[in-house]
Scaffold this motif. Structure first.
Motif, mmCIF file in Angstrom:
data_model
loop_
_atom_site.group_PDB
_atom_site.id
_atom_site.type_symbol
_atom_site.label_atom_id
_atom_site.label_comp_id
_atom_site.label_asym_id
_atom_site.label_seq_id
_atom_site.Cartn_x
_atom_site.Cartn_y
_atom_site.Cartn_z
ATOM 1 N N UNK A 166 -10.915 -10.563 -28.198
ATOM 2 C CA UNK A 166 -10.393 -8.932 -29.219
ATOM 3 C C UNK A 166 -10.835 -7.788 -29.041
ATOM 4 N N UNK A 167 -9.879 -6.529 -28.935
ATOM 5 C CA UNK A 167 -10.336 -5.340 -28.800
ATOM 6 C C UNK A 167 -11.901 -5.549 -29.713
ATOM 7 N N UNK A 168 -11.308 -5.281 -31.415
ATOM 8 C CA UNK A 168 -11.969 -4.903 -32.094
ATOM 9 C C UNK A 168 -13.367 -5.356 -32.257
ATOM 10 N N UNK A 169 -13.789 -6.397 -31.710
ATOM 11 C CA UNK A 169 -14.649 -7.738 -31.258
ATOM 12 C C UNK A 169 -15.091 -6.668 -30.598
ATOM 13 N N UNK A 170 -14.584 -6.707 -29.752
ATOM 14 C CA UNK A 170 -15.016 -6.338 -27.887
ATOM 15 C C UNK A 170 -16.216 -4.680 -28.604
ATOM 16 N N UNK A 171 -15.529 -3.796 -29.342
ATOM 17 C CA UNK A 171 -15.786 -2.448 -29.881
ATOM 18 C C UNK A 171 -17.623 -2.520 -30.254
ATOM 19 N N UNK A 172 -18.359 -3.571 -30.573
ATOM 20 C CA UNK A 172 -19.396 -3.771 -31.512
ATOM 21 C C UNK A 172 -20.014 -3.682 -30.493
ATOM 22 N N UNK A 173 -21.255 -2.943 -30.887
ATOM 23 C CA UNK A 173 -22.055 -2.696 -29.123
ATOM 24 C C UNK A 173 -22.720 -3.827 -28.783
ATOM 25 N N UNK A 174 -24.019 -4.317 -28.199
ATOM 26 C CA UNK A 174 -24.511 -5.354 -28.318
ATOM 27 C C UNK A 174 -26.161 -4.526 -27.665
ATOM 28 N N UNK A 175 -27.213 -5.667 -27.636
ATOM 29 C CA UNK A 175 -28.591 -5.030 -26.927
ATOM 30 C C UNK A 175 -28.844 -4.935 -26.036
ATOM 31 N N UNK A 176 -29.655 -4.209 -25.552
ATOM 32 C CA UNK A 176 -29.224 -3.144 -24.210
ATOM 33 C C UNK A 176 -29.141 -4.330 -23.414
ATOM 34 N N UNK A 177 -29.759 -5.084 -22.955
ATOM 35 C CA UNK A 177 -29.767 -6.650 -22.191
ATOM 36 C C UNK A 177 -28.481 -6.636 -22.461
ATOM 37 N N UNK A 178 -27.801 -7.236 -23.214
ATOM 38 C CA UNK A 178 -27.147 -8.010 -23.255
ATOM 39 C C UNK A 178 -25.948 -6.986 -22.451
ATOM 40 N N UNK A 179 -25.507 -5.464 -22.925
ATOM 41 C CA UNK A 179 -24.760 -4.486 -22.421
ATOM 42 C C UNK A 179 -25.411 -4.765 -20.751
ATOM 43 N N UNK A 180 -25.926 -4.326 -20.113
ATOM 44 C CA UNK A 180 -26.822 -4.353 -18.441
ATOM 45 C C UNK A 180 -25.641 -5.324 -18.455
ATOM 46 N N UNK A 181 -25.781 -6.392 -17.934
ATOM 47 C CA UNK A 181 -25.507 -7.750 -17.727
ATOM 48 C C UNK A 181 -23.792 -7.233 -16.702
ATOM 49 N N UNK A 182 -22.758 -6.051 -18.112
ATOM 50 C CA UNK A 182 -21.745 -6.092 -18.156
ATOM 51 C C UNK A 182 -21.819 -4.344 -17.543
ATOM 52 N N UNK A 183 -21.935 -3.917 -16.382
ATOM 53 C CA UNK A 183 -22.379 -2.620 -15.856
ATOM 54 C C UNK A 183 -21.084 -2.628 -15.420
ATOM 55 N N UNK A 184 -20.269 -3.599 -14.914
ATOM 56 C CA UNK A 184 -19.119 -3.437 -14.086
ATOM 57 C C UNK A 184 -18.282 -2.641 -14.875
ATOM 58 N N UNK A 185 -18.130 -3.360 -15.803
ATOM 59 C CA UNK A 185 -17.074 -3.171 -16.470
ATOM 60 C C UNK A 185 -17.216 -1.833 -16.968
ATOM 61 N N UNK A 186 -18.858 -1.202 -17.807
ATOM 62 C CA UNK A 186 -18.911 0.069 -18.303
ATOM 63 C C UNK A 186 -17.866 1.031 -16.153
ATOM 64 N N UNK A 187 -18.695 0.827 -15.507
ATOM 65 C CA UNK A 187 -18.609 1.516 -14.059
ATOM 66 C C UNK A 187 -16.551 1.388 -14.300
ATOM 67 N N UNK A 188 -16.007 0.583 -13.805
ATOM 68 C CA UNK A 188 -14.884 0.031 -14.364
ATOM 69 C C UNK A 188 -13.797 1.299 -15.662
ATOM 70 N N UNK A 189 -14.951 1.682 -16.292
ATOM 71 C CA UNK A 189 -14.583 2.462 -17.858
ATOM 72 C C UNK A 189 -13.911 3.992 -16.815
ATOM 73 N N UNK A 190 -14.548 4.471 -15.095
ATOM 74 C CA UNK A 190 -14.510 5.869 -15.436
ATOM 75 C C UNK A 190 -13.472 5.392 -14.203
ATOM 76 N N UNK A 191 -13.154 6.694 -13.788
ATOM 77 C CA UNK A 191 -11.919 7.105 -12.559
ATOM 78 C C UNK A 191 -13.020 7.601 -11.173
#
Length: 345
Positions: free
Chosen positions: A181-206
């Motif tokens: 869900x979008x609501x659950x996905x809005x909650x931040x994770x610890x840095x090491x977990x966020x690092x695994x989603x690098x492409x997700x944050x890359x895709x958030x940009x033009x």
């Protein structure tokens, strides 16, 4: 890609309900003949499907492969991102030989699947892909089917089993319960977990959208290598799947999928009610086997984090031997065995 375990635990705490009873956990080893050894090259790199068919189904003209007898028991196999129907090129003959009518559609934005209207949003939200799957079954007059998948395909399979259980005889899901869900996905994770989603944050940009469009094949190959670090696929295996990412809507659907998850892109209002139901993380009552590779390099939850979401007959199997994220292509015998076994549950 599958949801991170920390996020899923929060999901299910928010959706807490009565205690559920889960079935046994099974570990399947290479010695049992279920998997390939670590470092296995992709077998059957020259193998492929016969002529791809196409059918009008909802918003899409769906390109799909079919194997097995026309009057066999239907089995819907759903691929993930960034992969294609060839994830099942070795699974399909096993199931066809066992009497199944195997149906393997290209997801929206992949392969020969096309939108029927230029005006349809190139939407990658989870509800849209699930509605695509139901429309595909309707178009082929399939009332009830076994369904199996990994990555985006596993999420779609879980949604079918949860919201359309009358259409789903049984479920095989790699990495377990992947409804989000979008609501659950809005909650931040610890840095090491966020690092695994690098492409997700890359895709958030033009910059990320343009980069994926410009370097699609390089990007996909990198994801394959990171998600399955012990899968020694060769150039021929990659080249067989690479044309699927030349679909004119591939970039738009992929980018929307990840931006929607983070609440950075709107979904379609017609899917709001489905998303409302999914945000409650419904349980799944159909017979289920979940699978996980012992070398999955993509973010994925521990089986113990999702076992209670399956309230019917249930088992988990960890597939050993260096098996990564693209489990059906890396361990086709184990994947096919799970389908056959869950059907007989």
């Amino acid at each position: 890609m599958p949801e991170q375990i920390d996020r899923m635990r929060r999901h299910w705490m928010a959706a807490a309900g009565a205690a559920l009873v889960a079935g046994p956990t099974l570990r399947v080893s290479a010695a049992a003949g279920q998997t390939a050894p670590s470092g296995r090259k992709a077998a059957g790199a020259q193998a492929s499907f016969g002529p791809v068919k196409q059918v009008a189904a909802g918003d899409l003209a769906v390109a799909y492969a079919e194997a097995g007898p026309a009057d066999g028991k239907p089995e819907l196999l759903l691929h993930g991102w960034p992969y294609d129907i060839h994830s099942y090129v070795e699974v399909a003959p096993i199931l066809a030989a066992a009497g199944y009518r195997v149906l393997i559609p290209y997801l929206r934005g992949h392969g020969g699947t096309r939108f029927r209207s230029e005006g349809t949003p190139r939407n990658g939200q989870q509800a849209a892909l699930a509605v695509d799957a139901v429309a595909f079954l309707d178009a082929l007059n399939v009332e009830r089917t076994l369904v199996a998948g990994y990555d985006w395909g596993a999420r779609t399979a879980c949604i079918l089993a949860a919201l359309w259980p009358e259409r789903c005889k049984a479920l095989v899901s790699v990495s377990g319960y992947l409804i989000g869900s979008q609501q659950a996905n809005a909650m931040p994770l610890p840095p090491k977990a966020e690092l695994q989603w690098w492409y997700q944050f890359y895709f958030a940009t033009e910059r990320g959208r343009e980069g994926y469009a410009r370097y699609t094949r390089d990007f996909v190959r990198l994801i394959w290598e990171l998600a399955s670090p012990q899968w020694r696929f060769d150039d021929a295996t990659f080249a067989r799947s690479a044309p699927a990412f030349e679909n004119p809507d591939h970039v738009a659907v992929s980018i929307h999928n990840y931006r929607w998850r983070l609440g950075l892109a709107e979904g379609e209002a017609r899917f709001d009610e489905i998303e409302r139901k999914l945000a409650g993380f419904p349980t799944i009552a159909v017979p289920t086997i979940t699978l996980e590779g012992d070398a999955n390099g993509a973010p994925h939850p521990e089986p113990s984090a999702y076992a209670r979401k399956f309230t019917g007959r249930y088992a988990h199997r960890t597939i050993t031997g260096g098996i990564g994220h693209n489990l059906p292509q890396e361990a086709p015998e184990a994947f096919a065995r799970a389908v056959i076994d869950v059907d007989g549950a």
